[in-house]
Design an enzyme around this catalytic site. Structure first.
Site, PDB file in Angstrom:
ATOM      1  N   CYS A  26       7.011  -4.497  27.289  1.00 21.86           N
ATOM      2  CA  CYS A  26       7.558  -4.732  28.623  1.00 21.86           C
ATOM      3  C   CYS A  26       8.828  -3.901  28.712  1.00 21.86           C
ATOM      4  O   CYS A  26       8.934  -2.867  28.064  1.00 21.86           O
ATOM      5  CB  CYS A  26       7.811  -6.212  28.852  1.00 21.86           C
ATOM      6  SG  CYS A  26       8.923  -6.969  27.651  1.00 21.86           S
ATOM      7  N   HIS A 544       8.299   2.059 -15.477  1.00 19.46           N
ATOM      8  CA  HIS A 544       7.365   1.849 -16.587  1.00 19.46           C
ATOM      9  C   HIS A 544       6.176   2.776 -16.410  1.00 19.46           C
ATOM     10  O   HIS A 544       5.348   2.577 -15.527  1.00 19.46           O
ATOM     11  CB  HIS A 544       6.905   0.385 -16.610  1.00 19.46           C
ATOM     12  CG  HIS A 544       6.272  -0.026 -17.904  1.00 19.46           C
ATOM     13  ND1 HIS A 544       5.015   0.380 -18.275  1.00 19.46           N
ATOM     14  CD2 HIS A 544       6.733  -0.817 -18.912  1.00 19.46           C
ATOM     15  CE1 HIS A 544       4.709  -0.139 -19.453  1.00 19.46           C
ATOM     16  NE2 HIS A 544       5.756  -0.871 -19.862  1.00 19.46           N
TER      17      HIS A 544
END
Length: 620
Positions: A26, A544
């Site tokens: 809107c 890792h």
């Protein structure tokens, strides 16, 4: 505002494009129909730069942006193909009342700009006639009257198209059904004599021009007939047989049952509000002037549009939205302006002035969400001012002659009738709203937030001691090139369950780990499969490389840094042989984790795409 970046962040945080059934906007907010609203990260969305608030009401997930909302919405639509106003699965599971109001809002919200534009054309024309710049009998008047009145005269066409999207049926077939109601052959039967279909089915003749409810019911019926027609029509002839069945069957039901029923509903609604106007005309403007902010928050103000349109069609003027919303909108803008004038916070001062001006123009969401609701007391002051002005509007009986956004520039829509009394009283309503709200805001006051101190983080010395940043967001780049996947897809429960911390995972395409930010190497395994890092902003990182790759005891890994080193973003830290690790039977997926996640407000990570900048965003 970077519209594309904002759109990407919003789409990610509402659950991705697969969670979006439809999206539209809107004047100030994005309106999502989400398949599962629980997947949306509300708090994270609120922290996106440019987002002023989040509202979940009537089955819609609404994000308040402000006047830039159209640009953001366009970027979101480019990222995925979304239906504009279809119902979501989440909405379908809501209650009947919520679903009803959600449906009305979804149907009427897309046509609000056309209503406002057409209303202002009619207001401009009234102004030109009032000042004798255009003669009401001239051809110029007739042409401009067509510009302003076309929407209202052919309202069934507009609503048919919008309703079809909502009910998921063919909008062009819906437009044909609207055309039936307005076709000269059908209208020509309305001579006062009884009309029968097939000689025995009575047809109630009604003037459908400008009507609202009948076409909504007809398109709703169409949605069921169309599905049935598509199901029973053989594929070779479906292209013409299904729409033919739909038009004939829905058309018959429409002119005999749905249309007359919708007309009756419209008349009942009109009678009810006419009674209020005659015997308690002050009630609606007072209620609207006082509580309009809450209607706006929930999107309920759009639900009054059908009633307002019915008033225009039956009475030629409206009292439902205009007077009360004029009082409320001016109050909202005034409260924000007073905050802007009194605040010592530079950001709030700027927001108060900008949102206050747009509020006076009739666009209140920036003022409501950015200032008044946030500070609360200015909201109470605006409700007091809106109530006082609404009472005057109701007592004097002001009304609008066309629909548009309720603000200072909307005064021309009050021009009409035999005198200027209506528009003069509308102007007085504006003055009352501004004066009472300003006084109330000054009396109630507000808690002025302290100025936020912002400074660039100091560059740490080579000792590696990190300096915590004063910013709100901290971005961590990907340490490795590759494809991003969510932690939940990592085949290791410690990582997938975020036991170590939040973050993302990357499937490497190049066997190199680079520093994702400036900082200190806190630890690095002699096997080379993992390292810990403390960034200059205080973020603790764990990178890792692969899963269970510690078992390789350093084979296929080469270390290029040592514990205690202060490194710059982009420095090479570890290199590894992707093919060798995979041939050894190990997964090279590389989790990148924030091990001190609990120290932060939130940790947001990319879930898909290519690894690169801003893999992880830490919110302080």
């Amino acid at each position: 505002m970077d519209y594309k970046k904002t759109a990407e962040e919003i789409l990610k945080l509402v659950g991705g494009d697969k969670n979006v059934a439809s999206v539209t906007n809107c004047m100030t907010r994005l309106r999502f129909n989400l398949n599962d609203a629980k997947k949306a990260n509300v708090e994270a969305i609120k922290r996106i730069k440019g987002v002023q608030g989040v509202v979940t009401k009537n089955g819609q997930f609404q994000i308040v942006i402000g006047t830039d909302v159209g640009n953001v919405c366009e970027e979101i639509k480019k990222l995925g193909k979304f239906e504009e106003n279809a119902a979501s699965d989440e909405e379908k599971n809501t209650g009947i009342i919520a679903a009803f109001f959600g449906t009305l809002t979804a149907i009427f919200q897309p046509i609000i700009p056309a209503l406002a534009g057409s209303g202002m054309i009619k207001a401009l024309l009234a102004l030109l006639v009032a000042f004798k710049l255009v003669d009401s009998g001239s051809q110029t008047y007739q042409i401009f009257n067509a510009f302003g009145d076309a929407l209202f005269a052919f309202m069934p066409f507009i609503l048919a198209f919008s309703a079809a999207k909502r009910f998921k049926c063919n909008p062009y077939v819906s437009a044909v059904l609207a055309g039936v109601l307005l076709h000269s052959s059908f209208v020509g039967l309305n001579t006062g004599d009884p009309v029968h279909l097939f000689g025995f089915i009575p047809v109630t003749m009604i003037s459908y021009g400008g009507s609202v409810v009948p076409i909504l019911l007809i398109v709703w019926v169409q949605s069921y007939i169309e599905r049935f027609a598509n199901k029973i029509s053989p594929k070779p002839v479906k292209i013409f047989l299904a729409p033919m069945i739909t038009i004939i069957v829905t058309g018959i039901i429409g002119i005999t049952i749905a249309g007359p029923l919708g007309n009756l509903v419209g008349q009942v609604i009109a009678v009810g509000f006419n009674w209020l106007n005659d015997y308690a005309g002050w009630v609606i403007p007072v209620l609207m002037g006082t509580f309009c902010p809450f209607f706006v928050m929930t999107g309920m103000h759009y639900c009054f549009a059908p009633i307002q349109t019915i008033q225009y069609a039956t009475l030629g003027y409206g009292t439902i939205l205009g007077p009360g919303m004029l009082a409320s909108n001016i109050a909202q803008g005034t409260a924000a302006l007073v905050v802007g004038a009194k605040s010592k916070n530079k950001d709030l001062k700027q927001l108060g002035f900008s949102s206050g001006v747009t509020g006076l123009m009739g666009i209140t969401e920036p003022a409501l969400y950015g200032v008044n609701l946030r500070l609360k007391k200015p909201l109470y002051a605006s409700m007091i001012g809106g109530c006082a002005a609404g009472l005057y509007a109701g007592i004097t009986g002001i009304h609008t002659f066309s629909s548009t956004t309720a603000g200072i520039f909307a005064l021309p829509v009050y021009i009409g009738g035999e005198s200027f009394a209506n528009v003069i009283n509308a102007a007085i309503t504006i003055v009352i709203s501004m004066v009472v709200t300003a006084i109330a805001t000054l009396i109630l006051g507000f808690d002025d937030p302290a100025e936020e101190q912002s400074a660039e983080p100091a560059v740490p010395e080579k000792t590696g001691t990190p300096v915590k940043a004063q910013g709100i967001k901290i971005s961590i780049d990907s340490p490795v090139e590759g494809r991003v996947i969510p932690l939940s897809e990592v085949k290791d429960e410690v990582f997938s369950n975020e036991i170590v911390g939040k973050g993302a995972a990357v499937v490497p395409q190049k066997g190199e780990i680079h520093a994702p930010a400036d900082g200190e190497i806190a630890s690095i395994f002699d096997t080379g499969h993992a390292l810990g890092m403390l960034t200059r902003d205080g973020v603790e990182l764990l990178i890792h490389v692969g899963l269970n790759t510690v078992e390789l005891k350093g084979k296929y890994f080469t270390i290029h840094a040592k514990q205690g080193d202060y490194v710059k973003k982009g420095d090479l830290l570890i290199s590894f042989d992707i093919e060798g690790i995979q041939n050894a039977g190990y997964d090279v997926t590389t989790p990148v984790l924030i091990t001190n996640t609990a120290d932060y407000m939130d940790v947001l990570a990319k879930q898909e795409g290519n690894a690169g900048a801003d893999l992880i965003t830490v919110i302080k």
